[in-house]
Enzyme design. Structure first.
Site, PDB file in Angstrom:
ATOM      1  N   HIS A 137     -61.462   9.086  34.797  1.00  0.00           N
ATOM      2  CA  HIS A 137     -60.005   8.881  34.531  1.00  0.00           C
ATOM      3  C   HIS A 137     -59.469   7.938  35.605  1.00  0.00           C
ATOM      4  CE1 HIS A 137     -59.761  12.136  38.104  1.00  0.00           C
ATOM      5  NE2 HIS A 137     -58.745  11.280  38.163  1.00  0.00           N
ATOM      6  N   ASP A 167     -66.180  13.274  33.524  1.00  0.00           N
ATOM      7  CA  ASP A 167     -65.134  12.262  34.406  1.00  0.00           C
ATOM      8  C   ASP A 167     -65.928  11.517  35.305  1.00  0.00           C
ATOM      9  OD1 ASP A 167     -62.700  11.270  35.020  1.00  0.00           O
ATOM     10  OD2 ASP A 167     -62.476  13.050  36.506  1.00  0.00           O
ATOM     11  N   SER A 240     -59.058  10.712  43.841  1.00  0.00           N
ATOM     12  CA  SER A 240     -60.124  10.903  42.845  1.00  0.00           C
ATOM     13  C   SER A 240     -61.173   9.813  42.699  1.00  0.00           C
ATOM     14  CB  SER A 240     -59.344  10.707  41.502  1.00  0.00           C
ATOM     15  OG  SER A 240     -58.336  11.495  41.301  1.00  0.00           O
TER      16      SER A 240
END
Length: 508
Positions: A137, A167, A240
């Protein structure tokens, strides 16, 4: 008295007083053996070891100095956010906007910079020749990616491959002699273990946070193949894709998600286990895409009532709602109502664990599946298939309960058109309206198709009435349900003694 000396004087007097008290206590303990015995009961060896472990925190200074050079920042250039639909601005775009505002006195200019699609994330080096791992993402819709190294060099990166289901994304930069991370194993982790994160939250580079493992094997919506590591490590937008380290500086996970009502950290962080991530990375590096195992099953967890309905002492395993026709599972002999408790020698505690095991199996590989069927264990050999594109996870038909059941419930026979759509040869009833009673308490709602009750196929509305009237009073029973094309089970608890009021209709 010189008042400038007074604070120091008071501290000196305080020391004298503490020393005097200590002296008095020492004398008392010397002359009174009973006081010694009462004051400090002897610790067992286990208690002594536990106390020592509680005081022994990892030396994070040494760990950070060793591992920090392997962590990178990931700067992503996307198409202008003004051209992107509402709701597609990620947390990592938010991180870029916050950092732009902090680094500029002109809020209008900073806001404009963020609107041009700059996103921030983190990552880590896996090889000395420039392979970098981050979240999928982070690089979604990227027009350009730049990796910022610990020595402040900024190098353009090529996206080797992206796997949204896990992911995970793999990047490549043109560099040599880079310091790769040391790889650990999430399978050896334990709840309560110390862990450490390094990343770029809100654009603040090389930020270090620490905490403990809160839980293992968490299932999250939208990512059925990942048994997440839950921690209380402070993670925020921009973290992230960054690594989660154990106390020896080995990567055990990739920070991916947080649970938040505000967009910021609230004590619940989730990381992708490194074992799962590297299996994906290896395929992305070799082929640029990921092939997953597939059995053709819709599965669900069991609660206490469903476990009792199927004769289990406790809820565990994964309950098969549907074995898709001509799928690998159906060809191997698995069927609806089987409870998978072991997959290829690995215990299966819940549906999330089974999904991860199946997805991680190489297509074409034979596996042994242990199931509980009619109270007995059976070992069934199945050959894993290749997951079709796109991969879709089955839903739990008992997940969304309503407050409506038997008194006032309206059901109808299944009309021929719906029967063809569902591939039903015969039987079943459609719920038109749900009243009060065990059906409502079990989560049944309008539109559900009821196929079987307590292992008995429902022939029609009259037969369903009879089955409900004879529900066993001593334990829950399993009701097979089709909801939105997915077949599963819900548990019906015995109703309180009262007349059954059930109205039936016929298709027009």
């Amino acid at each position: 008295m010189d008042h400038s000396l007074e604070p120091g004087f008071r501290r000196w007097v305080g020391v004298i007083r503490l020393q005097s008290v200590a002296t008095v206590l020492a004398i008392a303990f010397a002359v009174c053996p009973h006081a010694r015995a009462m004051a400090a009961p002897a610790l067992t060896d286990a208690e002594t070891a536990l106390a020592g472990d509680a005081l022994a925190r990892p030396d994070f200074k040494q760990v950070v100095n060793r591992i920090a050079p392997s962590v990178v920042g990931v700067l992503v250039r996307r198409k202008s956010m003004e051209q992107r639909p509402l709701g597609e601005v990620s947390d990592d775009d938010l991180a870029a906007e916050v950092q732009n505002r902090l680094s500029s006195h002109d809020d209008r200019g900073a806001h404009l910079a963020a609107r041009h699609g700059m996103g921030l994330g983190s990552g880590f080096i896996t090889s000395d020749d420039g392979y970098v791992v981050t979240n999928a993402h982070v690089v979604t819709e990227a027009e350009g990616v730049t990796v910022k190294l610990n020595d402040r060099r900024e190098l353009p990166a090529r996206i080797v491959g992206v796997d949204k289901d896990s992911d995970i994304a793999l990047l490549k930069i043109d560099a040599r002699g880079l310091p790769p991370v040391r790889i650990g194993s999430a399978q050896q982790m334990q709840v309560g273990q110390w862990v450490l994160a390094i990343g770029t939250p809100f654009g603040f580079e090389r930020t270090v946070t620490q905490g403990i493992v809160s839980a293992l094997g968490r299932s999250l919506p939208g990512q059925p193949y990942v048994p997440f590591i839950q921690t209380d490590v402070p993670i925020n937008p921009g973290n992230s894709g960054g690594p989660l380290f154990d106390d020896e500086g080995r990567v055990v996970g990739i920070n991916s998600q947080i649970y938040s009502g505000s967009g910021g950290y609230m004590g619940l962080s989730f990381a992708i286990p490194i074992d799962v991530a590297l299996a994906v990375v290896d395929q992305l590096r070799a082929t640029g895409k990921v092939a997953r195992g597939y059995l053709g099953l819709n599965i669900q967890d069991l609660d206490q009532d469903l476990a009792a309905a199927f004769g289990l002492e406790r809820p565990h395993g994964a309950l098969i709602g549907t074995a898709l026709p001509d799928g690998p599972a159906a060809r191997g002999g698995l069927q609806a109502g089987d409870i998978i408790v072991q997959y290829d020698d690995a215990p299966v505690e819940d549906a999330g664990r089974l999904r991860a095991l199946i997805a991680g199996s190489m297509p074409g590989r034979p596996v042994s599946v242990m199931v509980v069927r009619a109270g007995l264990e059976h070992s069934i050999a199945v050959t894993v298939g290749l997951a079709p594109e796109p991969t879709v996870a089955g839903d739990d038909p008992g997940a969304a309960a309503t407050t409506a059941g038997t008194v006032g419930t309206v059901v109808s026979d299944v009309d021929p058109f719906l029967r063809r759509q569902l591939g039903m040869p015969q039987g079943g009833v459609v719920v038109v309206k749900v009243g009060a009673g065990p059906l409502a308490e079990g989560g049944i709602r309008s539109g559900d198709v009821l196929l079987a009750l307590d292992g008995v196929v429902i022939r029609d509305t009259g037969h369903f009435r009879t089955l409900l009237e004879h529900l066993p009073p001593e334990h829950p029973v399993a009701l097979m349900v089709v909801r939105e094309g997915v077949t599963g089970f819900v548990a019906l608890k015995p109703p309180a003694p009262r007349p059954v009021s059930l109205r039936t209709t016929r298709p027009q």
